[in-house]
Write a protein that holds these residues in place. Structure first.
Motif, PDB file in Angstrom:
ATOM      1  N   LEU A 133       0.795  -1.132  -0.010  1.00 43.35           N
ATOM      2  CA  LEU A 133      -0.053  -0.024   0.115  1.00 43.35           C
ATOM      3  C   LEU A 133       0.928   1.003  -0.006  1.00 43.35           C
ATOM      4  CD1 LEU A 133      -1.201  -2.415   1.767  1.00 43.35           C
ATOM      5  CD2 LEU A 133      -3.257  -0.477   2.405  1.00 43.35           C
ATOM      6  N   LEU A 134       0.762   1.886  -0.924  1.00 43.08           N
ATOM      7  CA  LEU A 134       1.754   3.118  -1.131  1.00 43.08           C
ATOM      8  C   LEU A 134       0.874   4.394  -0.341  1.00 43.08           C
ATOM      9  CD1 LEU A 134       2.855   3.297  -4.786  1.00 43.08           C
ATOM     10  CD2 LEU A 134       3.860   2.060  -3.008  1.00 43.08           C
ATOM     11  N   PRO A 135       1.455   4.769   0.729  1.00 43.80           N
ATOM     12  CA  PRO A 135       0.838   5.855   1.670  1.00 43.80           C
ATOM     13  C   PRO A 135       0.305   7.005   0.917  1.00 43.80           C
ATOM     14  CG  PRO A 135       3.094   5.728   2.355  1.00 43.80           C
ATOM     15  CD  PRO A 135       2.972   4.524   1.186  1.00 43.80           C
ATOM     16  N   ASP A 136       0.805   7.457  -0.220  1.00 45.23           N
ATOM     17  CA  ASP A 136       0.468   8.791  -0.684  1.00 45.23           C
ATOM     18  C   ASP A 136      -0.968   8.298  -1.434  1.00 45.23           C
ATOM     19  OD1 ASP A 136       2.706  10.125  -0.234  1.00 45.23           O
ATOM     20  OD2 ASP A 136       3.488  10.215  -2.398  1.00 45.23           O
ATOM     21  N   ASP A 137      -1.227   7.331  -1.693  1.00 39.75           N
ATOM     22  CA  ASP A 137      -2.726   7.000  -2.285  1.00 39.75           C
ATOM     23  C   ASP A 137      -3.723   6.424  -1.070  1.00 39.75           C
ATOM     24  OD1 ASP A 137      -2.328   7.194  -5.038  1.00 39.75           O
ATOM     25  OD2 ASP A 137      -1.198   5.665  -5.069  1.00 39.75           O
ATOM     26  N   LEU A 138      -4.544   7.548  -0.803  1.00 39.22           N
ATOM     27  CA  LEU A 138      -5.649   7.357   0.164  1.00 39.22           C
ATOM     28  C   LEU A 138      -7.040   6.908  -0.538  1.00 39.22           C
ATOM     29  CD1 LEU A 138      -6.207   7.842   3.346  1.00 39.22           C
ATOM     30  CD2 LEU A 138      -7.240   9.777   2.489  1.00 39.22           C
ATOM     31  N   MET A 139      -7.180   5.696  -0.203  1.00 40.32           N
ATOM     32  CA  MET A 139      -8.576   5.198  -0.614  1.00 40.32           C
ATOM     33  C   MET A 139      -9.629   5.454   0.422  1.00 40.32           C
ATOM     34  SD  MET A 139      -7.718   3.873  -3.393  1.00 40.32           S
ATOM     35  CE  MET A 139      -9.667   3.185  -3.677  1.00 40.32           C
ATOM     36  N   GLU A 140     -10.985   5.867  -0.288  1.00 42.09           N
ATOM     37  CA  GLU A 140     -11.816   6.341   0.826  1.00 42.09           C
ATOM     38  C   GLU A 140     -12.196   5.327   1.827  1.00 42.09           C
ATOM     39  OE1 GLU A 140     -16.007   6.122  -0.452  1.00 42.09           O
ATOM     40  OE2 GLU A 140     -15.220   5.582  -2.394  1.00 42.09           O
ATOM     41  N   PRO A 141     -12.321   5.707   3.053  1.00 45.19           N
ATOM     42  CA  PRO A 141     -12.526   4.792   4.218  1.00 45.19           C
ATOM     43  C   PRO A 141     -13.599   3.526   3.793  1.00 45.19           C
ATOM     44  CG  PRO A 141     -12.299   6.821   5.268  1.00 45.19           C
ATOM     45  CD  PRO A 141     -12.436   7.056   3.533  1.00 45.19           C
ATOM     46  N   GLY A 142     -13.550   2.646   4.143  1.00 43.06           N
ATOM     47  CA  GLY A 142     -14.486   1.450   3.851  1.00 43.06           C
ATOM     48  C   GLY A 142     -14.230   0.887   2.445  1.00 43.06           C
ATOM     49  N   SER A 143     -13.168   1.415   1.889  1.00 40.86           N
ATOM     50  CA  SER A 143     -12.988   0.715   0.225  1.00 40.86           C
ATOM     51  C   SER A 143     -12.923  -0.790   0.291  1.00 40.86           C
ATOM     52  CB  SER A 143     -11.473   1.334   0.102  1.00 40.86           C
ATOM     53  OG  SER A 143     -11.340   0.634  -1.137  1.00 40.86           O
ATOM     54  N   ARG A 144     -13.337  -1.280  -0.752  1.00 36.03           N
ATOM     55  CA  ARG A 144     -13.475  -2.676  -1.041  1.00 36.03           C
ATOM     56  C   ARG A 144     -12.404  -3.137  -1.805  1.00 36.03           C
ATOM     57  NH1 ARG A 144     -17.601  -2.646  -4.496  1.00 36.03           N
ATOM     58  NH2 ARG A 144     -17.422  -4.736  -4.964  1.00 36.03           N
ATOM     59  N   ILE A 207       4.737  10.584 -23.121  1.00 36.39           N
ATOM     60  CA  ILE A 207       3.328  10.782 -23.672  1.00 36.39           C
ATOM     61  C   ILE A 207       3.047   9.909 -24.804  1.00 36.39           C
ATOM     62  CG2 ILE A 207       3.492  12.773 -24.980  1.00 36.39           C
ATOM     63  CD1 ILE A 207       0.629  13.283 -23.460  1.00 36.39           C
ATOM     64  N   ASP A 208       4.261   9.579 -25.716  1.00 34.98           N
ATOM     65  CA  ASP A 208       3.884   8.856 -26.959  1.00 34.98           C
ATOM     66  C   ASP A 208       4.148   7.397 -26.868  1.00 34.98           C
ATOM     67  OD1 ASP A 208       6.366   9.291 -26.655  1.00 34.98           O
ATOM     68  OD2 ASP A 208       6.965   9.240 -28.788  1.00 34.98           O
ATOM     69  N   GLN A 209       4.342   6.910 -25.492  1.00 34.60           N
ATOM     70  CA  GLN A 209       4.501   5.664 -25.177  1.00 34.60           C
ATOM     71  C   GLN A 209       3.398   4.991 -24.208  1.00 34.60           C
ATOM     72  OE1 GLN A 209       8.794   4.793 -24.575  1.00 34.60           O
ATOM     73  NE2 GLN A 209       9.171   6.045 -26.622  1.00 34.60           N
ATOM     74  N   VAL A 210       2.390   6.058 -24.004  1.00 33.85           N
ATOM     75  CA  VAL A 210       1.644   5.557 -22.977  1.00 33.85           C
ATOM     76  C   VAL A 210       0.604   4.515 -23.357  1.00 33.85           C
ATOM     77  CG1 VAL A 210      -0.726   6.423 -22.060  1.00 33.85           C
ATOM     78  CG2 VAL A 210       1.288   7.765 -21.835  1.00 33.85           C
ATOM     79  N   LYS A 211       0.386   3.364 -22.705  1.00 32.89           N
ATOM     80  CA  LYS A 211      -0.079   2.042 -23.187  1.00 32.89           C
ATOM     81  C   LYS A 211      -1.538   2.140 -23.464  1.00 32.89           C
ATOM     82  CE  LYS A 211       4.085   0.406 -23.413  1.00 32.89           C
ATOM     83  NZ  LYS A 211       4.625  -0.121 -24.636  1.00 32.89           N
ATOM     84  N   SER A 212      -2.470   2.802 -22.531  1.00 37.20           N
ATOM     85  CA  SER A 212      -3.527   2.854 -22.443  1.00 37.20           C
ATOM     86  C   SER A 212      -4.177   3.680 -21.719  1.00 37.20           C
ATOM     87  CB  SER A 212      -4.223   1.463 -22.093  1.00 37.20           C
ATOM     88  OG  SER A 212      -4.315   1.420 -20.663  1.00 37.20           O
ATOM     89  N   GLU A 213      -5.541   4.021 -21.244  1.00 38.17           N
ATOM     90  CA  GLU A 213      -6.006   4.675 -20.196  1.00 38.17           C
ATOM     91  C   GLU A 213      -5.805   4.419 -18.728  1.00 38.17           C
ATOM     92  OE1 GLU A 213     -10.572   3.422 -21.475  1.00 38.17           O
ATOM     93  OE2 GLU A 213     -10.053   5.489 -21.197  1.00 38.17           O
ATOM     94  N   TYR A 214      -5.323   3.089 -18.644  1.00 36.51           N
ATOM     95  CA  TYR A 214      -5.188   2.441 -17.283  1.00 36.51           C
ATOM     96  C   TYR A 214      -3.983   2.724 -16.748  1.00 36.51           C
ATOM     97  CZ  TYR A 214      -9.858   0.699 -18.517  1.00 36.51           C
ATOM     98  OH  TYR A 214     -11.112   0.597 -18.498  1.00 36.51           O
ATOM     99  N   ALA A 215      -3.784   3.310 -15.635  1.00 37.23           N
ATOM    100  CA  ALA A 215      -2.393   3.622 -15.036  1.00 37.23           C
ATOM    101  C   ALA A 215      -2.562   3.010 -13.660  1.00 37.23           C
ATOM    102  CB  ALA A 215      -2.354   5.224 -14.899  1.00 37.23           C
ATOM    103  N   VAL A 216      -1.483   2.367 -13.176  1.00 28.87           N
ATOM    104  CA  VAL A 216      -1.228   1.538 -11.719  1.00 28.87           C
ATOM    105  C   VAL A 216      -1.326   2.518 -10.790  1.00 28.87           C
ATOM    106  CG1 VAL A 216       0.049   0.159 -10.522  1.00 28.87           C
ATOM    107  CG2 VAL A 216      -0.040  -0.178 -12.885  1.00 28.87           C
ATOM    108  N   VAL A 217      -1.956   2.434  -9.624  1.00 30.68           N
ATOM    109  CA  VAL A 217      -1.993   3.527  -8.499  1.00 30.68           C
ATOM    110  C   VAL A 217      -1.492   2.439  -7.421  1.00 30.68           C
ATOM    111  CG1 VAL A 217      -3.476   5.351  -9.304  1.00 30.68           C
ATOM    112  CG2 VAL A 217      -4.561   3.405  -8.239  1.00 30.68           C
ATOM    113  N   GLY A 218      -1.387   3.116  -6.303  1.00 25.65           N
ATOM    114  CA  GLY A 218      -0.401   2.331  -5.017  1.00 25.65           C
ATOM    115  C   GLY A 218      -1.161   1.098  -4.436  1.00 25.65           C
ATOM    116  N   ARG A 219      -1.841   0.198  -5.097  1.00 27.52           N
ATOM    117  CA  ARG A 219      -2.283  -0.873  -4.415  1.00 27.52           C
ATOM    118  C   ARG A 219      -1.730  -2.064  -4.990  1.00 27.52           C
ATOM    119  NH1 ARG A 219      -2.662   2.554  -1.386  1.00 27.52           N
ATOM    120  NH2 ARG A 219      -4.359   3.145   0.201  1.00 27.52           N
ATOM    121  N   TYR A 220      -1.230  -2.865  -4.540  1.00 21.91           N
ATOM    122  CA  TYR A 220      -0.796  -4.250  -5.260  1.00 21.91           C
ATOM    123  C   TYR A 220      -0.970  -5.383  -4.503  1.00 21.91           C
ATOM    124  CZ  TYR A 220       2.165  -0.305  -6.968  1.00 21.91           C
ATOM    125  OH  TYR A 220       2.691   1.011  -7.462  1.00 21.91           O
TER     126      TYR A 220
END
Ligand code: G1P
Length: 307
Positions: A133-144, A207-220
């Protein structure tokens, strides 16, 4: 490690960053200790892991960050004082951390990047799947989200990352993925269309090598095979040892060796609290939802904004 489904016990929270986006406060206060309403953002992170059934959280820290660990200690002196003074509500607040996962810490002695930070957890985690869990990414409380990701790991094996829909410009600040939608397995509580197989991933592409509109955010949720990949990595984007380059290798790794990489698309609120604006947004939104402060805070804002 095989891809036999098994529950996730450990979470790793890298907290050795310098917080340069949040200077000057981060000169002497760890950014993970900045309050969101009335508690440090790190408490929300540990709570999210606990809510997903994780019982053990490992912080990866560095010099000057002891306040993070201190926060999760008991305060017997303070508790005794509050008890004597009959301050039941304050006492309850001081004891809140007790219901949370057990915390530990390990140091990242050299700031060599996120992948290097996560590698410091190898000995503690051992041969088990683990959450990051990357601490900069705060998910809303109760996130599933984290529970969903653990379900995916249990059903499919391999590793799982959280995906956020972003613009091409925004994607350059994240890991960018090429994806294909896959069927949601039985027992996995993810909406159809929101479970992906990841076929390519690149850290902070131009920017010309962006793969899609989906980026990874801090949960793995990662297979321990990622540790082996990280151990042998050289510097990647920005000259740092990148976590992305480690789990990217799972795409071509045999499932019997822990391979496979999947993504769950976020459909909940997420705040980037490492950024000043994201931090303020988190405070305003969560304060408005706070049962005690919310109504008064709303009136205050309405008056301020002339509504
Ligand atoms: C890190 C990761 C990146 C990911 C991002 C999510 O980057 O390296 O792959 O997309 O977190 O917030 P950072 O924001 O630390 O530069």
């Amino acid at each position: 490690m095989t891809n036999t489904p098994c529950p996730v016990i450990h979470a790793v929270v890298p907290a050795a960053g310098r917080g340069t986006r949040f200077l000057p406060i981060t000169k002497s206060v760890p950014k993970e200790m900045l309050p969101i309403v009335d508690r440090p953002s790190i408490e929300y992170i540990v709570r999210e892991a606990t809510d997903a059934g994780i019982s053990d959280v490992l912080f990866v820290t560095r010099a000057g960050k002891n306040a993070i660990e201190d926060y999760f200690d008991d305060e017997p002196g303070l508790e005794a004082d509050l008890e004597r003074a009959g301050k039941a509500q304050a006492l309850e607040q001081v004891r809140l951390h007790r219901g949370l996962a057990r915390v530990h810490s390990v140091r990242q002695g050299h700031p060599l990047g996120l992948g290097h930070a996560i590698f410091q957890a190898k000995q503690h985690v051992g041969d088990h799947p683990f959450a990051v869990l990357l601490p900069d990414d705060l998910m809303e409380p109760g996130s599933r989200l984290l529970s969903q990701m653990i379900q995916v790991r249990q059903a499919l094996g391999g590793s799982v990352v959280a995906l956020l829909k972003v613009t091409a410009q925004q994607a350059t600040a994240y890991a960018s993925t090429a994806v294909e939608v896959i069927d949601v397995p039985h027992g996995v509580d993810v909406e159809p269309g929101k479970l992906m197989r990841i076929t390519d991933v690149v850290e902070k592409p131009p920017i010309d090598q962006v793969k899609s509109e989906y980026a990874v955010v801090g949960r793995y949720v990662l297979d321990p095979a990622v540790f082996d990949a990280l151990e042998n990595l050289g510097p990647g984007a920005g000259g740092e040892i990148q976590l992305t380059d480690g789990y990217a290798q799972m795409i071509d790794t045999d499932p019997a060796q822990g391979g496979g990489l999947y993504g769950v698309v976020i459909d909940e609120r997420r705040f980037d609290t490492g950024d000043k604006l994201g931090y303020l947004a988190a405070n305003v939104e969560l304060a408005l939802e706070d049962p005690t402060l919310g109504p008064t805070f709303r009136s205050f804002l309405e008056e301020k904004l002339g509504k």
